[in-house]
Design a protein around this motif. Structure first.
Motif, PDB file in Angstrom:
ATOM      1  N   THR A 207       0.803  -1.129   0.184  1.00 27.29           N
ATOM      2  CA  THR A 207      -0.043   0.018  -0.021  1.00 27.29           C
ATOM      3  C   THR A 207       0.893   1.252  -0.061  1.00 27.29           C
ATOM      4  O   THR A 207       1.763   1.336   0.797  1.00 27.29           O
ATOM      5  CB  THR A 207      -1.054   0.034   1.341  1.00 27.29           C
ATOM      6  N   MET A 209       0.424   4.223   0.766  1.00 31.55           N
ATOM      7  CA  MET A 209       0.235   4.895   2.059  1.00 31.55           C
ATOM      8  C   MET A 209       0.865   4.164   3.184  1.00 31.55           C
ATOM      9  O   MET A 209       1.010   4.961   4.260  1.00 31.55           O
ATOM     10  CB  MET A 209      -1.029   5.378   2.489  1.00 31.55           C
ATOM     11  N   CYS A 213      -6.091   1.445   5.801  1.00 36.29           N
ATOM     12  CA  CYS A 213      -7.306   2.437   6.252  1.00 36.29           C
ATOM     13  C   CYS A 213      -8.102   2.231   7.323  1.00 36.29           C
ATOM     14  O   CYS A 213      -8.279   1.121   7.857  1.00 36.29           O
ATOM     15  CB  CYS A 213      -8.582   2.547   4.739  1.00 36.29           C
ATOM     16  N   GLY A 240      -5.756   3.596   0.415  1.00 37.02           N
ATOM     17  CA  GLY A 240      -4.537   4.083   0.629  1.00 37.02           C
ATOM     18  C   GLY A 240      -3.533   3.939  -0.633  1.00 37.02           C
ATOM     19  O   GLY A 240      -2.263   3.788  -0.438  1.00 37.02           O
TER      20      GLY A 240
END
Length: 244
Positions: A207, A209, A213, A240
């Motif tokens: 992911t 990020m 989430c 993300g």
């Protein structure tokens, strides 16, 4: 009842994401009507705080009971005189290789994740069209956008929601109704509770990020789609960047 309060129907509102969506809409001042298979402490607290059902209405309904789902929508309409928004949240996760998945489980997933959504939407939509306004948000899944081993049936039901969203948006847009979908990525919920630490770490590494989430991320995204009339027929991936 004040006529300026929006009436929001949320399926599966007793726990997890559904519970968070119910609480968010109540905090926003909306009237909320929801159903779930059974009650729990969250539902009972809301009912006790509003014994006359002025702003909160709940019924015990199994999502696969189409007559019950239709009856629920009619009760909400009779009680509050309109339906302004619908969040199709109820669903069931199903995991396993297709060749090992029972027909019973396949039928349950198709019935609850897709057919029930169509039945409830159809029942609520008539009230929206009559008022020439409304918002519908369908909770799909990142698995509708990217394939994963062992999720063929679940992914099929959630991908079908995206086609349903696009076509219905085209159909009812002229009547002032928006229809959008949210495709949540992996976020903290019952549906990821079985993941091992190693599996969680692998998802996070993939992911952009570098984090799963949160439920609040999904709630915020739904709130945004309910707030605008300029967006319809779209799928918002809240993941993300997992599907980049």
């Amino acid at each position: 009842m004040s006529s300026d309060k929006r009436v929001v129907v949320i399926s599966g509102g007793s726990r997890g994401l559904g519970q968070a969506l119910v609480q968010d809409r109540l905090d926003a001042g909306d009237i909320v009507a929801t159903f779930s298979r059974s009650s729990n402490s969250f539902i009972e607290q809301l009912r006790e705080a509003d014994p006359n059902g002025e702003r909160f209405h709940w019924e015990a309904i199994e999502g696969t009971d189409f007559d019950g789902v239709r009856g629920f929508a009619m009760t909400v309409l009779r009680r509050y005189k309109r339906i302004d928004a619908l969040i199709n949240n109820a669903g069931v996760g199903i995991e396993g290789l297709l060749t090992m998945t029972s027909e019973r489980d396949i039928h349950q997933a198709l019935t609850l994740n897709l057919e029930s959504v169509i039945v409830l939407t159809r029942a609520c939509l008539k009230a929206m069209i009559a008022e020439r306004r409304g918002s519908i948000v369908n909770i799909s899944s990142v698995n509708a956008l990217r394939g994963h081993k062992g999720l063929a049936v679940y992914s099929a039901t959630k991908a079908a929601l995206l086609g349903f969203t696009r076509s219905l948006a085209s159909e009812v847009g002229p009547q002032g109704v928006t229809v959008n979908a949210i495709a949540p990525g992996f976020f903290e919920s019952d549906m990821v509770g079985h993941l091992t630490d190693a599996q969680r770490a692998r998802i996070i590494r993939r992911t952009p990020m570098r984090a799963m989430c949160t439920t609040q991320d999904i709630v915020d995204s739904v709130r945004f789609l309910l707030s605008t009339r300029a967006i319809t027929g779209q799928t918002l991936a809240v993941d993300g960047g997992f599907t980049c």
